[in-house]
Design a protein around this motif. Structure first.
Motif, short mmCIF file in Angstrom:
data_model
loop_
_atom_site.label_atom_id
_atom_site.label_comp_id
_atom_site.label_asym_id
_atom_site.label_seq_id
_atom_site.Cartn_x
_atom_site.Cartn_y
_atom_site.Cartn_z
N PHE A 288 17.95 78.98 7.62
CA PHE A 288 17.22 80.21 7.97
C PHE A 288 15.81 80.17 7.41
O PHE A 288 15.51 79.41 6.49
N PRO A 289 14.92 81.04 7.92
CA PRO A 289 13.55 81.09 7.40
C PRO A 289 13.47 81.69 5.99
O PRO A 289 14.44 82.24 5.47
N GLU A 290 12.30 81.60 5.41
CA GLU A 290 11.98 82.20 4.11
C GLU A 290 12.25 83.71 4.13
O GLU A 290 12.07 84.37 5.14
N MET A 291 12.69 84.25 2.98
CA MET A 291 13.02 85.68 2.87
C MET A 291 13.77 86.13 4.12
O MET A 291 13.37 87.04 4.85
N SER A 292 14.91 85.51 4.30
CA SER A 292 15.65 85.55 5.57
C SER A 292 15.99 86.93 6.09
O SER A 292 16.02 87.16 7.30
N LEU A 293 16.30 87.87 5.20
CA LEU A 293 16.76 89.19 5.64
C LEU A 293 15.75 90.31 5.45
O LEU A 293 16.05 91.47 5.70
N THR A 294 14.52 89.95 5.02
CA THR A 294 13.51 90.99 4.79
C THR A 294 12.17 90.71 5.45
O THR A 294 11.41 91.63 5.73
N GLY B 139 21.72 73.20 12.29
CA GLY B 139 21.22 74.27 13.14
C GLY B 139 20.01 74.94 12.50
O GLY B 139 20.02 75.22 11.29
N LEU B 140 18.98 75.19 13.29
CA LEU B 140 17.77 75.87 12.82
C LEU B 140 17.81 77.29 13.36
O LEU B 140 17.67 77.51 14.57
N ALA B 141 17.99 78.25 12.46
CA ALA B 141 18.09 79.66 12.86
C ALA B 141 16.68 80.25 12.92
O ALA B 141 16.22 80.89 11.97
N GLN B 142 16.00 80.02 14.02
CA GLN B 142 14.64 80.51 14.20
C GLN B 142 14.71 81.99 14.57
O GLN B 142 14.77 82.37 15.73
N MET B 143 14.69 82.83 13.57
CA MET B 143 15.03 84.24 13.71
C MET B 143 13.79 85.13 13.79
O MET B 143 12.81 84.91 13.09
N ASN B 144 13.86 86.13 14.64
CA ASN B 144 12.86 87.20 14.67
C ASN B 144 13.30 88.21 13.61
O ASN B 144 14.14 89.08 13.87
N ILE B 145 12.76 88.06 12.41
CA ILE B 145 13.18 88.90 11.28
C ILE B 145 12.61 90.31 11.44
O ILE B 145 11.40 90.48 11.57
N LEU B 146 13.47 91.29 11.42
CA LEU B 146 13.05 92.68 11.52
C LEU B 146 12.56 93.15 10.15
O LEU B 146 13.25 92.98 9.14
N TRP B 147 11.39 93.74 10.11
CA TRP B 147 10.67 93.99 8.86
C TRP B 147 11.48 94.83 7.87
O TRP B 147 11.82 95.98 8.14
N THR C 31 10.04 83.92 13.94
CA THR C 31 9.28 84.37 15.10
C THR C 31 9.03 85.87 14.96
O THR C 31 9.47 86.51 14.00
N GLY C 32 8.32 86.46 15.94
CA GLY C 32 8.12 87.91 15.98
C GLY C 32 6.94 88.37 15.15
O GLY C 32 6.03 87.60 14.85
#
Length: 271
Positions: A39-45, A4-12, A204-205
């Motif tokens: 998940f993307p790079e620096m997933s939670l920040t 699964g690819l979690a293409q996430m709109n990471i909230l800053w 994304t985002g």
């Protein structure tokens, strides 16, 4: 293997909100029988250079994924910033004090620990983060896996080294829309050159003044795209068969023709 690819709109820089988003991806992944969630790079920040804020909570970020991989029984690849330990700081005081990290985690245990080799100097990353020194791989479900981070994608040499054993290589990123054509092209090229699966996950985002539009994808060892291109936050799913890597390499043995004796010499002999 279902990935699964979690293409996430990471909230800053919002670790709590992004942690909740991550759990939503785990829930959806569980419903779709996903075995490994990336998940993307620096997933939670997000790709923030406010390193005291983001890297100061690195343990909290890792613990989010410890809990989620245990609770949902799904392995994960994710990224986070981490301070260099005090001993290393004292030994190498002339170097930057943070690492851009990637972890492959199963049931709360880190199976692969990678530090981004090429900090993105153009984006000021090199002012805060020191580059890693090792190319790392792990064996999971009888498949050898390697991993790199974002800007690393522009350096084909490390992929050739990894793919001497790796059959799947992950690339997690915060790759902006203005250079997305490079992302698309380079992911496919790395799959073809290395005759392996390349799993690229981008965010994304908006964040830090940049706009991101995903284009996360899985490419097979022949460079065929096996997931759809999407520009919104989404869970993308692809099934891979590692036997395709082995068959491709056996029937078309490109690596056997590599001339590393020449590649390692001084660049050009002008005559």
């Amino acid at each position: 293997m279902r990935i699964g690819l979690a293409q996430m709109n990471i909230l800053w820089e919002d670790i709590e909100a992004n942690g909740k988003k991550a759990e939503d991806f785990f829930k959806s992944a569980k419903e779709n029988q996903v075995e490994l969630l990336v998940f993307p790079e620096m997933s939670l920040t997000g790709f923030s250079m406010d390193v005291e804020k983001t890297a100061g909570s690195w343990e909290k970020q890792v613990n989010y994924f410890r809990k989620l991989t245990r609770d949902y029984g799904i392995a994960a690849v994710f990224g986070y910033p981490k301070p260099v330990c005090q001993e290393e700081r004292e030994a190498h005081s002339d170097q930057k004090p943070y690492y851009n990290k990637l972890a492959f985690m199963e049931n709360g245990e880190i199976k692969l620990d990678y530090t981004k080799i090429h900090p993105f100097t153009y984006g000021q990353e090199g002012e805060y983060f020191r580059g890693g020194e090792k190319i790392t791989v792990t064996n999971w479900k009888d498949t050898v896996m390697g991993a790199f981070i974002c800007y690393d994608l522009r350096f084909p040499e490390i992929f050739q080294i990894s793919s001497k054993t790796s059959e799947v290589i992950f690339v997690i990123a915060n790759w902006p829309v203005k250079r997305i054509a490079h992302w698309d092209c380079l992911l496919r090229a790395r799959a073809i050159e290395n005759q392996c699966y390349i799993v690229g996950v981008n965010r994304t985002g908006e964040g830090g003044g940049l706009v991101y539009n995903g284009h996360s994808a899985i490419y097979d060892p022949l460079g065929n795209q096996i997931t759809r291109i999407c520009e919104e936050e989404a869970l993308l799913i692809g099934d891979i068969d590692v036997e395709q890597v082995r068959e491709t390499r056996e029937h078309f043995p490109v690596k056997a023709d590599r001339r590393e004796d020449i590649y390692l010499k001084k660049p050009v002999d002008f005559v």
